[in-house]
Design a protein around this motif. Structure first.
Motif, PDB file in Angstrom:
ATOM      1  N   VAL A 206      36.585  72.101  49.792  1.00  0.00           N
ATOM      2  CA  VAL A 206      36.130  70.981  49.376  1.00  0.00           C
ATOM      3  C   VAL A 206      35.268  70.487  47.826  1.00  0.00           C
ATOM      4  O   VAL A 206      35.870  70.153  46.766  1.00  0.00           O
ATOM      5  CB  VAL A 206      36.423  70.223  50.799  1.00  0.00           C
ATOM      6  CG1 VAL A 206      35.838  68.896  49.990  1.00  0.00           C
ATOM      7  CG2 VAL A 206      36.926  69.945  51.404  1.00  0.00           C
ATOM      8  N   TYR A 207      33.931  70.496  47.663  1.00  0.00           N
ATOM      9  CA  TYR A 207      33.315  71.424  47.135  1.00  0.00           C
ATOM     10  C   TYR A 207      34.055  72.344  46.201  1.00  0.00           C
ATOM     11  O   TYR A 207      33.877  71.209  44.710  1.00  0.00           O
ATOM     12  CB  TYR A 207      32.062  72.031  47.528  1.00  0.00           C
ATOM     13  CG  TYR A 207      31.277  71.316  48.380  1.00  0.00           C
ATOM     14  CD1 TYR A 207      30.252  70.086  48.083  1.00  0.00           C
ATOM     15  CD2 TYR A 207      30.345  71.706  49.117  1.00  0.00           C
ATOM     16  CE1 TYR A 207      29.858  68.841  49.038  1.00  0.00           C
ATOM     17  CE2 TYR A 207      29.754  71.107  50.194  1.00  0.00           C
ATOM     18  CZ  TYR A 207      29.011  69.513  49.538  1.00  0.00           C
ATOM     19  OH  TYR A 207      28.673  68.902  50.765  1.00  0.00           O
ATOM     20  N   HIS A 208      34.528  72.568  45.967  1.00  0.00           N
ATOM     21  CA  HIS A 208      34.977  73.367  44.607  1.00  0.00           C
ATOM     22  C   HIS A 208      36.198  73.020  44.536  1.00  0.00           C
ATOM     23  O   HIS A 208      36.206  72.396  43.639  1.00  0.00           O
ATOM     24  CB  HIS A 208      35.691  75.234  45.805  1.00  0.00           C
ATOM     25  CG  HIS A 208      36.031  76.059  44.311  1.00  0.00           C
ATOM     26  ND1 HIS A 208      37.642  75.776  43.625  1.00  0.00           N
ATOM     27  CD2 HIS A 208      35.392  76.721  43.262  1.00  0.00           C
ATOM     28  CE1 HIS A 208      37.664  76.542  43.101  1.00  0.00           C
ATOM     29  NE2 HIS A 208      36.222  77.411  42.358  1.00  0.00           N
ATOM     30  N   GLY A 209      37.204  72.113  45.183  1.00  0.00           N
ATOM     31  CA  GLY A 209      38.060  71.213  44.663  1.00  0.00           C
ATOM     32  C   GLY A 209      37.846  70.175  44.148  1.00  0.00           C
ATOM     33  O   GLY A 209      38.268  69.575  42.997  1.00  0.00           O
ATOM     34  N   MET A 210      36.211  69.656  44.569  1.00  0.00           N
ATOM     35  CA  MET A 210      36.233  68.510  44.338  1.00  0.00           C
ATOM     36  C   MET A 210      35.587  69.106  42.144  1.00  0.00           C
ATOM     37  O   MET A 210      34.590  67.883  41.812  1.00  0.00           O
ATOM     38  CB  MET A 210      34.649  68.050  44.638  1.00  0.00           C
ATOM     39  CG  MET A 210      36.051  67.193  46.139  1.00  0.00           C
ATOM     40  SD  MET A 210      34.600  66.493  47.082  1.00  0.00           S
ATOM     41  CE  MET A 210      33.942  64.609  46.983  1.00  0.00           C
ATOM     42  N   GLY A 211      35.093  69.929  42.700  1.00  0.00           N
ATOM     43  CA  GLY A 211      34.290  70.681  41.119  1.00  0.00           C
ATOM     44  C   GLY A 211      32.821  71.242  41.595  1.00  0.00           C
ATOM     45  O   GLY A 211      31.840  71.200  40.152  1.00  0.00           O
ATOM     46  N   ASP A 212      32.260  71.220  41.958  1.00  0.00           N
ATOM     47  CA  ASP A 212      30.844  71.101  42.903  1.00  0.00           C
ATOM     48  C   ASP A 212      30.813  72.013  43.114  1.00  0.00           C
ATOM     49  O   ASP A 212      30.726  73.115  43.896  1.00  0.00           O
ATOM     50  CB  ASP A 212      30.345  69.951  44.012  1.00  0.00           C
ATOM     51  CG  ASP A 212      29.023  70.098  43.782  1.00  0.00           C
ATOM     52  OD1 ASP A 212      28.149  70.607  43.651  1.00  0.00           O
ATOM     53  OD2 ASP A 212      28.283  69.291  44.596  1.00  0.00           O
ATOM     54  N   LEU A 213      30.434  73.202  41.949  1.00  0.00           N
ATOM     55  CA  LEU A 213      30.339  74.930  41.994  1.00  0.00           C
ATOM     56  C   LEU A 213      28.838  74.983  42.942  1.00  0.00           C
ATOM     57  O   LEU A 213      29.466  75.911  43.570  1.00  0.00           O
ATOM     58  CB  LEU A 213      30.769  75.434  40.882  1.00  0.00           C
ATOM     59  CG  LEU A 213      31.745  75.181  40.505  1.00  0.00           C
ATOM     60  CD1 LEU A 213      32.323  76.226  39.128  1.00  0.00           C
ATOM     61  CD2 LEU A 213      33.436  76.110  41.565  1.00  0.00           C
ATOM     62  N   PRO A 214      28.259  74.486  42.331  1.00  0.00           N
ATOM     63  CA  PRO A 214      26.697  74.663  43.697  1.00  0.00           C
ATOM     64  C   PRO A 214      26.584  74.330  44.753  1.00  0.00           C
ATOM     65  O   PRO A 214      26.932  75.240  45.347  1.00  0.00           O
ATOM     66  CB  PRO A 214      25.456  74.391  42.721  1.00  0.00           C
ATOM     67  CG  PRO A 214      26.401  73.870  41.356  1.00  0.00           C
ATOM     68  CD  PRO A 214      28.229  73.942  41.819  1.00  0.00           C
TER      69      PRO A 214
ATOM     70  N   GLU B  91      36.511  83.501  42.988  1.00  0.00           N
ATOM     71  CA  GLU B  91      36.488  81.979  43.603  1.00  0.00           C
ATOM     72  C   GLU B  91      34.697  81.757  44.130  1.00  0.00           C
ATOM     73  O   GLU B  91      33.985  80.661  43.612  1.00  0.00           O
ATOM     74  CB  GLU B  91      37.139  80.958  44.305  1.00  0.00           C
ATOM     75  CG  GLU B  91      38.537  80.854  43.462  1.00  0.00           C
ATOM     76  CD  GLU B  91      39.168  80.009  44.459  1.00  0.00           C
ATOM     77  OE1 GLU B  91      39.304  79.486  45.037  1.00  0.00           O
ATOM     78  OE2 GLU B  91      40.409  78.937  43.262  1.00  0.00           O
ATOM     79  N   ALA B  92      34.150  81.792  44.888  1.00  0.00           N
ATOM     80  CA  ALA B  92      33.353  81.816  45.767  1.00  0.00           C
ATOM     81  C   ALA B  92      32.128  82.718  44.950  1.00  0.00           C
ATOM     82  O   ALA B  92      31.211  82.394  45.293  1.00  0.00           O
ATOM     83  CB  ALA B  92      33.350  83.428  47.591  1.00  0.00           C
ATOM     84  N   ASP B  93      32.563  83.918  44.315  1.00  0.00           N
ATOM     85  CA  ASP B  93      31.339  85.002  43.862  1.00  0.00           C
ATOM     86  C   ASP B  93      31.014  84.146  42.545  1.00  0.00           C
ATOM     87  O   ASP B  93      29.917  83.588  41.993  1.00  0.00           O
ATOM     88  CB  ASP B  93      31.973  86.056  42.855  1.00  0.00           C
ATOM     89  CG  ASP B  93      32.262  86.804  44.107  1.00  0.00           C
ATOM     90  OD1 ASP B  93      31.760  86.502  44.899  1.00  0.00           O
ATOM     91  OD2 ASP B  93      32.789  88.259  43.949  1.00  0.00           O
ATOM     92  N   SER B  94      32.199  83.538  41.727  1.00  0.00           N
ATOM     93  CA  SER B  94      30.907  81.773  40.293  1.00  0.00           C
ATOM     94  C   SER B  94      30.860  80.681  40.897  1.00  0.00           C
ATOM     95  O   SER B  94      29.873  80.502  40.746  1.00  0.00           O
ATOM     96  CB  SER B  94      32.309  81.796  39.332  1.00  0.00           C
ATOM     97  OG  SER B  94      33.506  81.256  40.744  1.00  0.00           O
ATOM     98  N   ALA B  95      30.985  80.176  42.468  1.00  0.00           N
ATOM     99  CA  ALA B  95      30.607  79.383  43.315  1.00  0.00           C
ATOM    100  C   ALA B  95      28.683  79.935  43.437  1.00  0.00           C
ATOM    101  O   ALA B  95      27.707  78.857  43.411  1.00  0.00           O
ATOM    102  CB  ALA B  95      31.300  78.766  44.346  1.00  0.00           C
TER     103      ALA B  95
ATOM    104  N   GLN C  37      21.901  77.116  39.754  1.00  0.00           N
ATOM    105  CA  GLN C  37      21.720  75.658  39.105  1.00  0.00           C
ATOM    106  C   GLN C  37      20.039  75.349  39.643  1.00  0.00           C
ATOM    107  O   GLN C  37      18.909  74.749  40.136  1.00  0.00           O
ATOM    108  CB  GLN C  37      22.548  74.591  40.196  1.00  0.00           C
ATOM    109  CG  GLN C  37      21.910  73.502  40.752  1.00  0.00           C
ATOM    110  CD  GLN C  37      22.314  72.538  41.956  1.00  0.00           C
ATOM    111  OE1 GLN C  37      22.558  73.007  42.832  1.00  0.00           O
ATOM    112  NE2 GLN C  37      23.445  71.573  41.061  1.00  0.00           N
ATOM    113  N   ALA C  38      19.676  76.758  41.228  1.00  0.00           N
ATOM    114  CA  ALA C  38      18.550  76.580  41.764  1.00  0.00           C
ATOM    115  C   ALA C  38      17.178  77.521  40.857  1.00  0.00           C
ATOM    116  O   ALA C  38      16.002  77.444  40.724  1.00  0.00           O
ATOM    117  CB  ALA C  38      18.622  77.092  42.793  1.00  0.00           C
ATOM    118  N   GLY C  39      17.971  78.025  40.092  1.00  0.00           N
ATOM    119  CA  GLY C  39      16.399  78.959  39.085  1.00  0.00           C
ATOM    120  C   GLY C  39      16.881  80.439  40.112  1.00  0.00           C
ATOM    121  O   GLY C  39      15.112  80.204  39.629  1.00  0.00           O
TER     122      GLY C  39
END
Length: 180
Positions: free
Chosen positions: A47-55, A70-74, A81-83
């Motif tokens: 769901v997050y991926h579909g909404m564009g929220d990769l982190p 997809e999972a690896d890029s997310a 994002q977390a640095g």
């Protein structure tokens, strides 16, 4: 997994099929904050991926061990994002997935987080979708001297006020002392 988890996943799929992705996200996010439900967290990642929220998708898929391009890029987006701050990454996982027994990948994350922040487990507070930092910074930016939107707007309004005051003063001065 309990029957309740299957009901939540089925209800979330109904929301998704009906085009109410945000309701599916909210339902699943609430559920995984209190239940260790791998199916629900995996679906939440989708769901997050579909909404564009990769982190957030990356955090969910890391916790469930989901693999693939997809999972690896997310997961890479989550780390970016977390640095690569392991304490931030640890806190972004739902609490039930941080509790024992932990898979080796989550235990390794915990160990790295503890090595950087020894009191991590005393200050542990789960992040909900509404409270998770979106840019990898802490939510205490005000305490650390960071600016928020209200401060920026305040400075802009203040600068406009000064500009208008100067223009007004020059105009009044021009009325009083005509050019001659």
């Amino acid at each position: 997994m309990s029957g309740l988890g299957h009901d939540v996943v089925a209800e979330a799929r109904e929301h998704i099929d009906a085009g109410r992705t945000w309701q599916a996200r909210d339902l699943l996010a609430r559920h995984v904050e209190s239940e260790r439900d791998t199916d629900a967290l995996t679906l939440l990642g989708h769901v997050y991926h579909g909404m564009g929220d990769l982190p957030r998708a990356g955090a969910a898929w890391f916790a469930t061990g989901t693999r693939g391009p997809e999972a690896d890029s997310a997961v890479a987006a989550w780390r970016e994002q977390a640095g690569d701050d392991f304490a931030v990454m640890w806190r972004s996982l739902p609490e039930p997935f941080r509790s024992e027994p932990r898979p080796p990948r989550i235990e390794a994350l915990r160990e790295r987080a503890l090595s950087r922040e020894p009191d991590l487990e005393r200050s542990d507070s789960p992040l909900t979708p509404d409270s998770a930092p979106s840019d990898g910074t802490s939510s205490d930016d005000e305490d650390s001297g960071g600016l928020d939107g209200a401060q920026v707007i305040g400075w802009i309004v203040g600068a406009l006020f000064v500009v208008c005051a100067v223009i007004g003063f020059v105009t009044v001065l021009d009325w009083i002392v005509p050019n001659g």
